[in-house]
Design an enzyme around this catalytic site. Structure first.
Site, mmCIF file in Angstrom:
data_model
loop_
_atom_site.group_PDB
_atom_site.id
_atom_site.type_symbol
_atom_site.label_atom_id
_atom_site.label_comp_id
_atom_site.label_asym_id
_atom_site.label_seq_id
_atom_site.Cartn_x
_atom_site.Cartn_y
_atom_site.Cartn_z
ATOM 1 N N GLU A 283 -51.176 -11.924 -16.457
ATOM 2 C CA GLU A 283 -52.026 -10.799 -16.847
ATOM 3 C C GLU A 283 -53.479 -11.088 -16.468
ATOM 4 O O GLU A 283 -53.912 -12.239 -16.435
ATOM 5 C CB GLU A 283 -51.940 -10.589 -18.364
ATOM 6 C CG GLU A 283 -52.819 -9.467 -18.885
ATOM 7 C CD GLU A 283 -52.974 -9.495 -20.396
ATOM 8 O OE1 GLU A 283 -53.397 -8.464 -20.947
ATOM 9 O OE2 GLU A 283 -52.690 -10.535 -21.019
ATOM 10 N N LYS A 347 -49.696 -0.771 -19.220
ATOM 11 C CA LYS A 347 -49.480 -1.226 -20.592
ATOM 12 C C LYS A 347 -49.593 -0.069 -21.571
ATOM 13 O O LYS A 347 -50.568 0.695 -21.541
ATOM 14 C CB LYS A 347 -50.493 -2.318 -20.947
ATOM 15 C CG LYS A 347 -50.273 -2.964 -22.309
ATOM 16 C CD LYS A 347 -51.291 -4.076 -22.541
ATOM 17 C CE LYS A 347 -51.046 -4.765 -23.883
ATOM 18 N NZ LYS A 347 -52.065 -5.804 -24.157
ATOM 19 N N CYS A 404 -48.832 -8.995 -22.367
ATOM 20 C CA CYS A 404 -49.479 -9.611 -23.520
ATOM 21 C C CYS A 404 -48.628 -9.427 -24.785
ATOM 22 O O CYS A 404 -47.442 -9.701 -24.786
ATOM 23 C CB CYS A 404 -50.896 -9.062 -23.687
ATOM 24 S SG CYS A 404 -51.892 -9.914 -24.928
#
Length: 532
Positions: A283, A347, A404
């Protein structure tokens, strides 16, 4: 001694509840001391016994305060490492460190206060109160994981979920099912000091020991004894650059950063090992928009040999409609040889205050010069929930992408079908993350443990690439097959474990088994209260 604990009043009762909660945090990774949670919940039960005296209205408030203090202590001791993120740019965020280290646990402690208050409604002396506490705390943990975007970090079920054998039951009942069992098992010894007949005194602890042994036995039976099956023709390479969140990670250093990534990714495999077919970068790989930097994208594309694919975290910008601001997304991009971006995932579950400022607070906080941790104008936008989908990558099974802390949400790592749309079953969970914010603390280790439990729940392998670590490949039973340690610059080459044929019960039925456990525990608590 037990009577002394029950007789505590006021701040003394709350102080001991806080300390008991803090002790319980030792059951979480990386410590994994399950007896610490047992002592913690036994003390909480005895304190609650003292709070149960008197009229229901007053005792409800006392229960809520005991639960809040216990949760405050538990979360403060378990989440103190969040403070490291406030010191990355200390000149701008250090003042807010108490809000993260003390304020967040104090607010989240309200869920435990509500859970204890709910338990009081069906509380009764003896065994029944163990079931009541399990219902209250498991319900509180479920709410904590869902309300206000949810934050299921260090859910109590992780006391069982981090153990390879005990975690296998998550394939049936999920994290929240493990939570209700963890509370039952750990609080049961409270009855040893309640007097009464031997069955009421010793029975719950014996039942808890048998339940724990049963979970371990099921896990031992479920784990295969043979070698892991792997996906033919796939060789993964996870690139862990170990870049700190400091001046080295700035747009002006883009050329050095890209060159470093390419050099790491092109290292020769071990003698006799297969050449990687898929390279994964973490990420926040770039401190710039690679899609808008043709030179960098071309350099990356030229480094990808024919037949290989790159999956990388990257910020992405979307051209706005007239009158709208530009939107930025925290994304995963699939890049083919030559630099073509073949597929993208944005995301969906953003981190409040880390990636965006919550709507009602956004204008007010920006008016006084505050911003989210990630310095993106206006913060990141969330990807469409309807667009949360499987990544298509040539040579790989369908990929369930997570970025994440999306990997800590049970039941949410695999896309759900939407109206008129079929979702293909994924063959692996991909998690790219950047835990550099938290340094060498329990945070990255807790993150890995929670992501690993998703593999067990879904029966899918997990491929986790982290900037500073811990990068790992995990099989669908939660066994780590390959791993890089924290704060190491290296690449990890590994085969991709095959998914378990068919879907796990948890993947098929979701939280239905947890709801059944809650109903059963509530029935036991009500029956015990009725007998009293």
């Amino acid at each position: 001694m037990i009577q002394i604990l029950r007789d505590l009043r006021g701040w003394r009762r709350l102080a001991l509840a806080f300390l008991a909660g803090a002790l319980g945090a030792l059951a979480m990774p990386p410590f994994g001391l399950l007896p610490a949670l047992a002592v913690s919940l036994v003390l909480a039960t005895w304190l609650a016994d003292g709070a149960a005296e008197g009229p229901l209205g007053r005792s409800l408030l006392r229960f809520a305060l005991v639960g809040w203090a216990w949760g405050f202590g538990y979360l403060t001791a378990g989440l103190w490492w969040l403070g490291a993120a406030f010191l990355v740019e200390a000149d701008e965020f250090a003042w807010a460190l108490p809000l993260g280290v003390i304020g967040l646990p104090a607010v989240l402690g309200l869920f435990y206060g509500a859970g204890f208050a709910a338990a009081r409604l069906v509380w009764s002396p003896g065994t029944g109160r163990i079931a009541a506490l399990a219902v209250g705390l498991a319900g509180a943990e479920w709410l904590r994981g869902h309300l206000f975007t949810g934050f299921p970090w260090n859910t109590l079920g992780m006391a069982l979920g981090q153990n390879l054998f005990l975690s296998q039951s998550a394939s049936v009942i999920g994290l929240y099912g493990l939570t209700i069992l963890a509370v039952v098992i750990c609080a049961a010894p409270a009855t040893l000091a309640t007097g009464g007949r031997p069955a009421g005194r010793y029975g719950p602890s014996l039942a808890a020991a048998l339940l724990l042994a049963g979970l371990a036995g099921y896990g031992a039976l479920r784990l295969p004894s043979g070698a892991d099956a792997t996906v033919a023709g796939v060789r993964l390479r996870l690139m862990q650059p170990n870049l700190p969140q400091d001046a080295k990670f700035r747009p002006e250093n883009r050329a050095d950063i890209v060159d470093r990534y390419i050099e790491l990714s092109q290292r020769e495999p071990a003698p006799g090992a297969a050449v990687p077919t898929h390279v994964i970068w973490p990420e926040s790989a770039f401190p710039f928009l690679i899609q808008r930097d043709p030179d960098s994208l071309a350099k990356v594309g030229a480094s990808i040999p024919t037949g290989q694919h790159l999956l990388t975290g990257a910020a992405r910008a979307e051209e706005p409609l007239p009158g709208e601001r530009i939107r930025f997304y925290n994304a995963i991009m699939v890049i083919e040889p030559g630099g073509r971006i073949a597929d993208t995932y944005d995301k969906v579950h953003l981190v409040p205050f880390g990636e965006y400022l919550p709507g009602p607070l956004d204008a007010a906080l920006r008016a006084v010069g505050l911003r989210q941790f990630v310095s993106i104008p206006g913060g990141f936008s969330a990807g469409s929930a309807a667009g949360q989908r499987i990544l298509d990558v040539a040579g790989l099974p369908p990929v369930a992408a997570t970025i994440c802390y999306e990997a800590i949400f049970p039941g949410a790592v695999v896309p759900s079908p939407h109206a008129g749309e079929a979702v293909r079953e994924p063959g692996l969970i991909l998690n790219v993350t950047n835990d550099a914010w938290f340094g060498d603390t329990p945070g990255p280790r807790q993150h890995l443990a929670q992501a690993r439990l998703r593999a067990v729940e879904e029966g899918l392998p997990l491929v986790r690439d982290a900037n500073t670590g811990i990068s790992a490949v995990v099989d669908p039973y939660g066994r780590v097959t390959a791993q890089l340690p924290l704060n190491v610059e290296d690449v990890l080459d590994a085969d991709l474990p095959a998914a378990i044929p068919g879907r796990t019960p948890y993947a098929r039925y979701g939280e239905a088994p947890f709801a059944a456990l809650m109903a059963g525990a509530l029935a036991l608590a009500l029956a015990a209260r009725r007998r009293r």
